[in-house]
Every structure is written in C-alpha cells, then in structure tokens.
Design an enzyme around this catalytic site. Structure first.
Site, PDB file in Angstrom:
ATOM      1  N   GLY A  68      27.909   8.693  11.046  1.00  0.00           N
ATOM      2  CA  GLY A  68      26.709   9.369  10.556  1.00  0.00           C
ATOM      3  C   GLY A  68      26.145   8.805   9.266  1.00  0.00           C
ATOM      4  N   GLY A  69      26.461   7.533   8.943  1.00  0.00           N
ATOM      5  CA  GLY A  69      25.905   6.937   7.731  1.00  0.00           C
ATOM      6  C   GLY A  69      26.312   7.752   6.513  1.00  0.00           C
ATOM      7  N   ARG A  92      37.599  -3.109   5.796  1.00  0.00           N
ATOM      8  CA  ARG A  92      36.153  -3.187   5.559  1.00  0.00           C
ATOM      9  C   ARG A  92      35.682  -4.639   5.565  1.00  0.00           C
ATOM     10  NH1 ARG A  92      31.638  -0.028   5.939  1.00  0.00           N
ATOM     11  NH2 ARG A  92      30.294  -0.083   4.109  1.00  0.00           N
ATOM     12  N   THR A 147      28.651   3.614  14.434  1.00  0.00           N
ATOM     13  CA  THR A 147      30.000   4.058  14.069  1.00  0.00           C
ATOM     14  C   THR A 147      30.666   5.052  15.030  1.00  0.00           C
ATOM     15  OG1 THR A 147      29.278   3.741  11.785  1.00  0.00           O
ATOM     16  CG2 THR A 147      31.342   4.867  12.061  1.00  0.00           C
ATOM     17  N   GLU A 199      28.227  -0.794  11.594  1.00  0.00           N
ATOM     18  CA  GLU A 199      27.125  -0.268  10.773  1.00  0.00           C
ATOM     19  C   GLU A 199      26.057   0.366  11.653  1.00  0.00           C
ATOM     20  OE1 GLU A 199      25.300   1.446   8.307  1.00  0.00           O
ATOM     21  OE2 GLU A 199      23.838  -0.084   8.796  1.00  0.00           O
ATOM     22  N   GLU A 225      27.058  -4.998   8.256  1.00  0.00           N
ATOM     23  CA  GLU A 225      27.582  -4.177   7.153  1.00  0.00           C
ATOM     24  C   GLU A 225      27.061  -4.595   5.779  1.00  0.00           C
ATOM     25  OE1 GLU A 225      29.176  -0.729   7.612  1.00  0.00           O
ATOM     26  OE2 GLU A 225      29.791  -2.177   9.115  1.00  0.00           O
ATOM     27  N   SER A 273      30.500   5.174   3.443  1.00  0.00           N
ATOM     28  CA  SER A 273      30.602   6.639   3.372  1.00  0.00           C
ATOM     29  C   SER A 273      31.676   7.140   4.323  1.00  0.00           C
ATOM     30  CB  SER A 273      29.279   7.270   3.783  1.00  0.00           C
ATOM     31  OG  SER A 273      28.253   6.819   2.945  1.00  0.00           O
TER      32      SER A 273
HETATM   33  N1  GLU Z   1      27.980   1.625   7.544  1.00  0.00           N
HETATM   34  C1  GLU Z   1      28.238   3.001   7.265  1.00  0.00           C
HETATM   35  C2  GLU Z   1      29.382   3.162   6.319  1.00  0.00           C
HETATM   36  O1  GLU Z   1      30.245   2.364   6.281  1.00  0.00           O
HETATM   37  C3  GLU Z   1      28.554   3.786   8.496  1.00  0.00           C
HETATM   38  C4  GLU Z   1      27.396   3.843   9.407  1.00  0.00           C
HETATM   39  C5  GLU Z   1      27.409   5.028  10.290  1.00  0.00           C
HETATM   40  O2  GLU Z   1      28.227   5.908  10.239  1.00  0.00           O
HETATM   41  O3  GLU Z   1      26.523   5.089  11.089  1.00  0.00           O
HETATM   42  O4  GLU Z   1      29.445   4.125   5.629  1.00  0.00           O
END
Ligand code: GLU
Length: 578
Positions: free
Chosen positions: A483-484, A109, A398, A418, A435, A463
C-alpha cells in the site's frame, strides 16, 4: 429459550457440524472469506494468491519450515502475481526462531548503483523529474535483493532441498496458469501507464493485436521456468554474478531512461541482518523492521502516542479515530524529516520511539480539535544533523505474506517491485523493480539536504511494515500489508483493531481503513469507516472518501496454540492451514 432462539441455535449447530465435516474431509484446505475466520493448528500460511498459498501449504504439510515455505510462496507469487513482487525486487523479513527464541530481521532492500549521486533524479533543467517520468525504464531499477534474502533465509533456517522448493513454480510456469481477475485488471490499467512500452513485457502481457490479456487466459512463462531452473541448480550466483546478471545489466539499458547498473553493483549486493525495532504497547511488544524502512518506527510512534489513551474503552468510535489520526500526523511528520537509510545518514532511531519523547508528542494532541498538519519534533539525539523534509510518496504494488510452521518458527515478509509492474523492464521472465523512485527526487530543500536523497549504494526509504507482536516473550500475532506509504496506517489500524478492540484477524483485515499521512484524512468508501466522516469533520478534519487497497495478511497465535488467520478481501489471497 423461545422457539425463535431455539431455531437459531439449531441452525448454528447444523452449520458448525457441516463445517466440521468439510474440514475433516479436507483438513489442509481452508480458505478465508471475508465472513469466515480460519482456524488451524499446527501450521498456517496466508498470502495474496491461492496458488502461492497452496505452494506454501504443501511445503508445511510435508514438515518443511517457515523458511522453506517462504521460498515456495515467493517463487509462485513472482509467477502468478508478477505485478507485485519477485526476484527482480526487494523485501524485508521478520523471522522468529523458536528454538533459539530469537527474532531476526533481514533487509533485502534494493540498492542504488554505486555510480548514482544526488543529481540522479534531476532533469536537464536541474529540476527533479516527475515521479511518473522517473518510473518507466531502466533508470529506476535498484539492485534486487529478494533472491539473496531467500537464499540467506533458507541457508539458516531451511530443511528441505532448495531445488524442491522452486519446483512448483517451475512446473506452473511451464504448464501455464490462468490469469486471475486481479492480474487482468492490473494489466489493463497499466496499459495506459506504458506497460506495453518495451517489447518483452508487451509480448508477455498483451495479445498480438495489442489488447491486454484477459482473465482466464492461460499464461506460460518458459523464460521464468528456465531462470528458476538455473537458480535451483546453482543458487543465486547466476543472478548476481553470472548470465542472469549480464541480462539484467543489458535489460536496464533501455532507449528511454537508461539505467547505469553494472555487474559490479550486482556482485556487491548484500542482505543485511538488522536490529528489530520493538515498542511496548499495553501488555504487548510490537516488533517491526528498522531503517531503511520507516515502517517499524512510524507504526511504533503511532502506537506509542496512543499508549496513554484507553482505546479499548473508546472502541472504534470517532473519538478514538480522531486520536489515532492526530498520532498518525505527528508520526508522519517525523518520518518525513528523519527517516532514511541509516547506514548513510545519521538518524535518531532510538529517540524516535523513546517513551518520554512520545509522551511529549502525544501531549500535542487536542482531544476536541484536529491540528492542521503536524511539525516534526526533536527526538533525543546525540548527532546534530539537520535535514529538510522529504515529500516523496510511494505508489501501490507489493505483497505481504505470513507463515507459521509446525515447529513453532514463523515469519512476516513484505516483498515488492515498488509500483504495479515495477519499471516495466522485463528479462528472463521476471519484471525489474522501480524502487529507486522511493528516493526523494529533490536532493535538498531550503538549503538543507534531504535524508532520503539518492547516494551511491544507498537503500531508498521504504514504508513496508512487516510486524510480529509478542506477549510475555511469546509471538502472538503476525501482520503486514502492501500500500505504498499508506502501509503504515493499514498495519497500525489492524494492530489497534486486534490488540485494543479484540477483533480476530479476519475482521481486522476487513475493517474499513482510516488513513492519515499528515494531511487530509482518507476514509475507505463503502465501509463503516466512511460513516465517521461527519463526526470527524465536526472535529475539524479534512476528510476524503476513497478506495484504499490494502493487502493485509495476518495470523494470530492463541493461548492454546490454535492459529487463526485473515486474508484481505480487497485482494485474492487465502489462508490455508492444518
Ligand atoms: N515501494 C514501497 C515501499 O517500499 C512499497 C510500495 C507498495 O506497497 O505499493 O515502501
């Protein structure tokens, strides 16, 4: 058998024979379509772009390990799906080492610069800047971890020369590749979001007249080819301590939102091996990544609360989804309050997935009525830290890929810069992440600090939920998604579909999504999930229909060793194997 049935049976036989013929002719190449389940043995790879999947397949066909293939897949994804992941970003990895019978998890990360503190995202008025205002420019860039993660993985589990694994991406960057329809759409959509703000990305993704480059345009990336050549020769050193590091540090000094990342920050970056987070679920053990991602714990909580319900008997009904939604609300409430980088903040990691605690939480679910929003619970915990809830929501970017090699080693990796195209800052042919906007921008609320506030050297809460499921100690399923903050729901949906409803990976990844993040319920429009709307509203749920762009990739390992794979039809991925 009547004539009709006989005709159907003959037709079926003809299709099977034709399929077998095609497979025999082209044994290694079987692409998934939403309709077709892909089966193979002994190796398989599923990733979000056909060129990247092929790069991994070729390594595996050559006897390479899953770790070798991951290097080839990630390098190619960086080139052909540049909006989603790459060496300018971060990743989480689960790796099953078959010979040692050990699951390891690696945390690559991104980290905040050491000089950052909790005021990082406060504007001149002392108020948090808006998410979008924070994204564009060098300030959102965290110290990237993906390259060091790949190097660590390859050092431990690789068998083929590092330089050979980067070769396909180098050659493709030199020769050029055709912009895919999805990349073209993403470029066009990101123009409104300042993708053309800085010269380097503008020159790469746009025509001289300022229009976005269209699908089918051949894109060459000699700068990236040179970057990879240097990394092929010298490993990650030039990136973290040499000339690439120097370019990253100067690239983040943008005219708007300049970053404060230093050479020291890059040189100090470390990949961390962490304890997996495992949760018993029926006859299975579902293992994921622990903090700084909330993925493994939140997926684990949802499943833990559903463990008392016979989901298999309920099937994919409104009744079953109601229970799922309520469990998701309770889990997301805990996520908002407790979850962050546990190297920096005290966290009840074990308590959050304690069976007794989850049974108490599950008892809050009324089978006949929706709760409004859930409050966080009080998991068993020795520490007495008190946090305020974080309302931070990540946006989609992602990529996720899964690989099984012919030695029985396998991996599940979620990788990101991100949001789509990250910070928009590009150097040496690759984009840098944004990020640091995954941190809470407000450091506190109601007089309490937020667990996910910015601190120097801290990793923002994620996530991402790379997952490996075990049965009787053997790995049986690999899955994950972009998918955030919806990732957790996409992965939990797919796990319930496969583990409770017996769906194969392709059916499970294609299934319409049901998403709740402790608010209204999102149902994926145009799918069977949308048909649940009325019944869920009758139970008191606030329901919205909307597109839900997951990018799930999954591989299931059947008892006889056959591998079956699934590629999300919402993206461009394929499954290849032998
Ligand atoms: N930055 C998000 C995360 O680390 C992921 C972003 C995404 O999946 O679009 O959870």
């Amino acid at each position: 058998m009547d004539t009709m049935n006989r005709c159907v049976a003959l037709l079926f036989l003809a299709v099977v024979l034709l399929g077998a013929l095609l497979i025999a002719q082209d044994k290694d190449r079987r692409a998934a379509t939403p309709a077709a389940q892909v089966a193979a043995s002994p190796f398989m790879v599923a990733a979000a772009n056909p060129l990247a999947t092929e790069a991994g397949r070729a390594v595996l066909a050559d006897g390479g390990t899953a770790a070798d293939a991951a290097v080839a897949v990630q390098a190619m994804l960086n080139l052909v799906e540049p909006q989603s992941s790459g060496i300018g970003g971060g990743a989480f990895l689960l790796y099953w080492d078959a010979s040692e019978r050990r699951l390891i998890t690696l945390d690559g990360r991104e980290k905040a610069p050491m000089a950052a503190d909790e005021t990082y995202w406060l504007g001149p008025d002392g108020e948090p800047v808006s998410w979008w205002d924070a994204v564009v420019g060098g300030r959102s860039v965290g110290v990237p971890g993906t390259l060091k993660l790949l190097e660590t993985l390859h050092g431990r589990y690789g068998s083929q020369p590092w330089a050979d694994l980067l070769r396909p991406a180098i050659d493709t960057a030199d020769a050029g590749f055709e912009i895919s329809p999805r990349l073209a759409e993403s470029i066009a959509a990101a123009q409104e979001r300042q993708l053309d703000r800085f010269e380097t990305a503008r020159a790469y993704f746009f025509n001289p007249d300022g229009t976005p480059k269209a699908a089918g345009t051949v894109l060459k990336n000699p700068a990236f080819a040179n970057t990879l050549r240097l990394i092929a020769e010298q490993g990650s050193a030039p990136f973290y301590e040499g000339e690439i590091a120097a370019d990253i540090v100067s690239a983040v000094r943008t005219d708007i939102n300049p970053g404060i990342l230093t050479l020291e920050d890059l040189a100090a970056y470390e990949v961390v091996e962490r304890e997996p987070v495992c949760m018993p679920y029926r006859a299975f053990e579902v293992c994921g990544m622990g903090p700084p991602t909330s993925g493994g714990l939140t997926v684990g909580q949802i499943l833990g609360m559903l463990a008392t319900v016979d989901m298999s008997a309920l099937g994919p009904s409104a009744e079953a989804w109601h229970l799922y939604i309520e469990a998701a609300k309770l889990a997301y409430a805990d996520r908002a309050l407790y979850m962050a980088d546990s190297d920096y903040v005290a966290m009840p990691t074990k308590g959050l997935i304690d069976a007794g605690y989850l049974a108490e939480r599950a008892a809050l679910i009324d089978p006949d009525a929706a709760m409004d929003t859930a409050e966080a619970g009080s998991p068993p915990w020795d520490e007495a830290a008190l946090w305020a809830p974080d309302t931070q929501v990540e946006r989609p970017g992602t990529s996720h890929f899964v690989i099984v090699d012919s030695h029985g080693d396998m991996l599940s990796m979620t990788t990101t810069i991100e949001t789509g195209f990250g910070s928009r800052v590009m150097t040496r042919g690759f984009l840098l992440n944004n990020e640091l906007t995954d941190f809470a921008r407000a450091p506190g609320a109601d007089g309490q600090p937020v667990a996910n506030r910015v601190e120097g050297g801290k990793r923002p809460r994620s996530s991402m939920s790379p997952t490996i499921v075990f049965k009787d100690g053997e790995p049986v399923l690999l899955v994950g998604s972009p998918g955030g903050s919806r990732i957790i729901n996409y992965v939990a949906n797919a796990l319930v579909a496969m583990l409770d409803w017996g769906m194969d990976p392709q059916a499970a990844v294609a299934m319409g999504h049901v998403v709740n993040r402790n608010g209204a319920t999102d149902l994926e429009e145009g799918t069977e999930a949308a048909d649940l709307a009325e019944a869920l509203r009758a139970l008191g749920h606030e329901v919205n229909l909307r597109p839900l762009e997951s990018g799930l990739h999954a591989i299931q390992i059947l008892d006889d060793g056959t591998l079956t794979g699934g590629a999300d039809p919402r993206r461009e991925g394929v499954v290849l194997g032998r």
